[in-house]
Design a protein around this motif. Sequence first.
Motif, mmCIF file in Angstrom:
data_model
loop_
_atom_site.group_PDB
_atom_site.id
_atom_site.type_symbol
_atom_site.label_atom_id
_atom_site.label_comp_id
_atom_site.label_asym_id
_atom_site.label_seq_id
_atom_site.Cartn_x
_atom_site.Cartn_y
_atom_site.Cartn_z
ATOM 1 N N LEU A 1 36.372 31.851 45.153
ATOM 2 C CA LEU A 1 37.177 33.020 44.790
ATOM 3 C C LEU A 1 37.736 32.896 43.370
ATOM 4 C CD1 LEU A 1 38.716 35.649 45.391
ATOM 5 C CD2 LEU A 1 40.527 34.249 46.413
ATOM 6 N N ALA B 1 35.077 33.172 40.733
ATOM 7 C CA ALA B 1 34.622 34.571 40.620
ATOM 8 C C ALA B 1 35.636 35.378 39.806
ATOM 9 C CB ALA B 1 34.440 35.197 41.999
ATOM 10 N N GLN B 2 36.913 35.119 40.059
ATOM 11 C CA GLN B 2 37.973 35.816 39.332
ATOM 12 C C GLN B 2 37.876 35.518 37.830
ATOM 13 O OE1 GLN B 2 40.205 37.977 40.389
ATOM 14 N NE2 GLN B 2 41.841 37.952 38.862
ATOM 15 N N GLY C 1 34.922 37.202 36.348
ATOM 16 C CA GLY C 1 35.175 38.640 36.252
ATOM 17 C C GLY C 1 35.874 39.018 34.957
ATOM 18 N N GLU C 2 36.601 38.065 34.379
ATOM 19 C CA GLU C 2 37.290 38.337 33.109
ATOM 20 C C GLU C 2 36.301 38.539 31.964
ATOM 21 O OE1 GLU C 2 39.999 35.099 32.344
ATOM 22 O OE2 GLU C 2 40.956 35.306 34.300
ATOM 23 N N LEU D 1 31.851 35.553 44.864
ATOM 24 C CA LEU D 1 32.799 36.370 45.610
ATOM 25 C C LEU D 1 32.299 36.572 47.047
ATOM 26 C CD1 LEU D 1 35.436 37.883 45.442
ATOM 27 C CD2 LEU D 1 34.234 39.825 44.427
ATOM 28 N N GLU E 1 40.597 37.679 55.046
ATOM 29 C CA GLU E 1 40.258 37.359 53.649
ATOM 30 C C GLU E 1 41.297 37.903 52.670
ATOM 31 O OE1 GLU E 1 36.331 39.240 53.202
ATOM 32 O OE2 GLU E 1 37.313 40.988 52.308
ATOM 33 N N ASP E 2 41.769 39.125 52.885
ATOM 34 C CA ASP E 2 42.702 39.702 51.919
ATOM 35 C C ASP E 2 44.095 39.081 52.019
ATOM 36 O OD1 ASP E 2 40.853 41.256 50.632
ATOM 37 O OD2 ASP E 2 41.207 43.036 51.862
ATOM 38 N N ALA F 1 43.750 35.822 50.226
ATOM 39 C CA ALA F 1 43.562 35.928 48.778
ATOM 40 C C ALA F 1 44.805 36.458 48.076
ATOM 41 C CB ALA F 1 42.373 36.836 48.471
ATOM 42 N N PHE F 2 45.466 37.423 48.701
ATOM 43 C CA PHE F 2 46.500 38.159 47.968
ATOM 44 C C PHE F 2 47.929 37.792 48.348
ATOM 45 C CE2 PHE F 2 42.689 40.840 47.769
ATOM 46 C CZ PHE F 2 42.588 40.993 46.392
ATOM 47 N N GLU G 1 48.106 38.048 38.211
ATOM 48 C CA GLU G 1 47.260 39.187 37.871
ATOM 49 C C GLU G 1 46.456 39.645 39.091
ATOM 50 O OE1 GLU G 1 44.990 38.537 34.312
ATOM 51 O OE2 GLU G 1 43.733 40.299 34.648
ATOM 52 N N MET G 2 45.900 38.693 39.801
ATOM 53 C CA MET G 2 45.040 39.039 40.933
ATOM 54 C C MET G 2 45.833 39.698 42.061
ATOM 55 S SD MET G 2 42.359 36.560 42.929
ATOM 56 C CE MET G 2 43.406 35.751 44.134
ATOM 57 N N LEU H 1 48.937 43.976 42.419
ATOM 58 C CA LEU H 1 48.761 45.325 42.967
ATOM 59 C C LEU H 1 48.823 45.302 44.496
ATOM 60 C CD1 LEU H 1 48.081 48.337 42.765
ATOM 61 C CD2 LEU H 1 45.661 47.705 42.569
ATOM 62 N N HIS H 2 48.104 44.370 45.071
ATOM 63 C CA HIS H 2 48.094 44.255 46.527
ATOM 64 C C HIS H 2 49.515 44.040 47.053
ATOM 65 C CE1 HIS H 2 46.051 43.219 50.388
ATOM 66 N NE2 HIS H 2 47.183 42.565 50.579
ATOM 67 N N HIS I 1 52.192 46.996 47.312
ATOM 68 C CA HIS I 1 52.078 48.002 48.373
ATOM 69 C C HIS I 1 51.933 47.307 49.721
ATOM 70 C CE1 HIS I 1 51.405 51.407 45.531
ATOM 71 N NE2 HIS I 1 50.974 50.429 44.769
ATOM 72 N N ILE J 1 39.064 44.939 37.285
ATOM 73 C CA ILE J 1 38.328 43.963 38.105
ATOM 74 C C ILE J 1 39.252 42.843 38.566
ATOM 75 C CG2 ILE J 1 36.607 42.096 38.011
ATOM 76 C CD1 ILE J 1 34.794 43.900 36.425
ATOM 77 N N THR J 2 40.037 42.301 37.653
ATOM 78 C CA THR J 2 40.869 41.148 38.008
ATOM 79 C C THR J 2 42.060 41.546 38.880
ATOM 80 O OG1 THR J 2 42.078 41.407 35.940
ATOM 81 C CG2 THR J 2 40.265 39.813 35.950
ATOM 82 N N ARG J 3 42.319 42.857 38.994
ATOM 83 C CA ARG J 3 43.486 43.296 39.775
ATOM 84 C C ARG J 3 43.115 44.113 40.998
ATOM 85 N NH1 ARG J 3 46.971 46.202 35.247
ATOM 86 N NH2 ARG J 3 44.901 46.807 34.509
ATOM 87 N N PRO K 1 42.608 45.595 44.514
ATOM 88 C CA PRO K 1 43.569 45.290 45.581
ATOM 89 C C PRO K 1 42.966 44.683 46.850
ATOM 90 C CG PRO K 1 43.112 47.631 45.518
ATOM 91 C CD PRO K 1 42.369 47.037 44.377
ATOM 92 N N LEU L 1 39.307 42.216 48.306
ATOM 93 C CA LEU L 1 38.107 41.517 47.834
ATOM 94 C C LEU L 1 36.888 42.427 47.912
ATOM 95 C CD1 LEU L 1 38.584 37.882 49.194
ATOM 96 C CD2 LEU L 1 39.301 38.886 47.018
ATOM 97 N N LYS M 1 36.983 44.529 44.922
ATOM 98 C CA LYS M 1 36.685 43.725 43.735
ATOM 99 C C LYS M 1 35.167 43.569 43.591
ATOM 100 C CE LYS M 1 39.312 39.972 42.929
ATOM 101 N NZ LYS M 1 40.107 40.272 41.717
ATOM 102 N N MET N 1 32.964 45.040 40.475
ATOM 103 C CA MET N 1 32.153 44.133 39.642
ATOM 104 C C MET N 1 30.708 44.602 39.586
ATOM 105 S SD MET N 1 32.861 40.167 40.458
ATOM 106 C CE MET N 1 34.345 39.330 39.929
#
Lengths: 251, 95, 337
Positions: free
Chosen positions: A30, A33-34, A37-38, A60, A73-74, A77-78, A238-239, A242-243, A246, C78-80, C82, C84, C87, C91
């Motif tokens: 993970l 992949a993050q 992704g940058e 990912l 998973e979420d 991850a979050f 950063e990752m 947002l999650h 909310h 992408i990096t944000r 909400p 997987l 994401k 991507m």
Amino acid sequence: MTTTDTTAGTATATDPALTSAALALGDDALVLAQRLGEWAGNAPVLEEEVALANIALDLLGQARVLLSLAGDEDELAFLREERAFRNVQLVEQPNGDFAHTIARQLYFSTYQRLLYAALAAGDTPLAGLAAKAVKEVAYHQDHAEHWTLRLGDGTEESHRRMRTACEALWRYTGELFQPLDGLGLDTTALEAAWLDSVTAVLTRAGLPVPSGSRTGAWRAGAGRQGLHTEHFGRLLAEMQHLHRSHPGATW
Amino acid sequence: MSSDTWPLWEVFVRSRRGLSHTHAGSLHAPDAEMALRNARDLYTRRMEGVSLWVVPSASITASSPDEKDPFFEPAADKPYRHPTFYEIPEGVKHL
Amino acid sequence: MTAGTAGTAVTAEAPGTHAADAAAQAAREAVFDAAVAADERIEPRDWMPEAYRASLVRQIAQHAHSEIIGMQPEANWITRAPSLRRKAILMAKVQDEAGHGLYLYSAAETLGVSRDELLDKLHTGRQKYSSIFNYPTLTWADVGAIGWLVDGAAITNQVPLCRCSYGPYARAMVRVCKEESFHQRQGYEALLALSRGTEAQHAMAQDAVDRWWWPSLMMFGPPDAESTHTAQAMAWKIKRHTNDELRQRFVDIAVPQAEALGLTLPDPDLKWNEERGHYDFGPIDWAEFWDVLKGDGPCNDQRITTRRQAHEDGAWVREAAAAYARKHTGQPGEAQA
């Protein structure tokens, strides 16, 4: 390589040792992949945009299967805090220039290919996943090796940059071979094979094998113990923001 | 060509076994090994292929449109090369 | 690139006497006009009028540039992303855009221009990209709105291009369109999840649609009366429908889709016109369109600076690979230098 859901119907592992191993390997995939992704929109050439994204998508996909073995998973991850992540420090290191990204890819994909090959030959519940993933990471390793050769043996500038990158990341490679409970792997053999493979590529590329220590001096541990480098907190901020903004929402 | 420019390659993809390679497009790569990898990433990311060829674009020799008539028109008046040219009595099979 | 390269278009004149030249020229033009009239495809090595070639280069390059500049506003999330799942989807989508850029640069290269030349023109502002990408992606919902509206408008524009008279462009567009439909559907699905989600998510979705609706309508270009390229492009069958026709088609499709989303479109004049069989819509703010096009949009500088930076930062990498190839295979460069 596909964008379909790979997690549906996967049973959660019940063996706690196996769960924690799946978490560690899932976090590795993970976080890398993050980082990859940058690169989107910033790669050195358009063809490489496509290549890096392919690798990121493979990782990912692996992460989603592995994390789903350990829970949701979420949520994993979050909603976990930094200290609860079990990824190795190597994968959280910043992208740096393209040489740093390639050095990180070389070290990590070589490890991942050896690891998944061993897991695929074993009889843990990870064997099926590993058999699929080993094909993906063999390609990642091929990509990293081809670029290592071209940067190491390209121009003076590329040689210098690649050498610097290989040396800078060397100290994070020892951690890859900490034994993971529940997997029954011979990590000493893995490490020897890794060293052989990486040495061979660096030598072909005309790059010296770094001579420094491959582990940090901090006795408390590293990523597998939830001890990360300072870069990691920002990656997670950063990752996750947002999650986390909310609570309870679905996306 | 400046020092950071890569040559152009033509990509041919065999979409499944039993079919021939067909032209898919082109891409840039520094050498053949990288061209093959770039082709894999670009032209087969939705499982479009089982085999790839890459050829330097500069290595292809093509017929010229100016030679189109002498090259291709003479074939047009030889209908006896096609099976439909021949009349076979009704009921004759396997022919 | 060598003159005889298989893919390269031929526009150079053969040497000869003036009278013979003129006759040969007229004959070539007649062959070209007949091929276009018969809906045949023009292929790279066919003779073509210089203006046709230039017009195609301009349009294909602008299209390719739009794909790669268009990666930026979405890569921004992408990096944000909400979840997987989202994401991975995003991507893959941004990656597709790089791929579409590559297909299109390939098509342009068959006209005898190199990708380097085209990138240089983009980096120095001498060629344009779609103005829509000069707007920022402020929230996650913008990713959904781009997929639904911007990709939806793009598809409306692009489907007729699959029948464009220039073969390589038409073939690239077939590939692009096949992949784009995933883009639009994922955007719609993402917006639907937001619209049906929490109050805050719904508000986020509505805000994004409010901001992206009008710029999406501008994507079809100026009204027919003011469009400088349309008439000639249609005569050459590069373009098959006028800007206003395509815009109307898009509005007619989007209105019921918005209703199904549970979101409103920010146009009080939007209503079904029984007589025309189309939706009427309010006036577009063309002053904003021209200002953004001229460089005063919220992100023009940022987009080009980022693109140029990536290209410059990558120069040593491209040089290294070219140098390695010279040393180890003797392949590149020399054949085409």
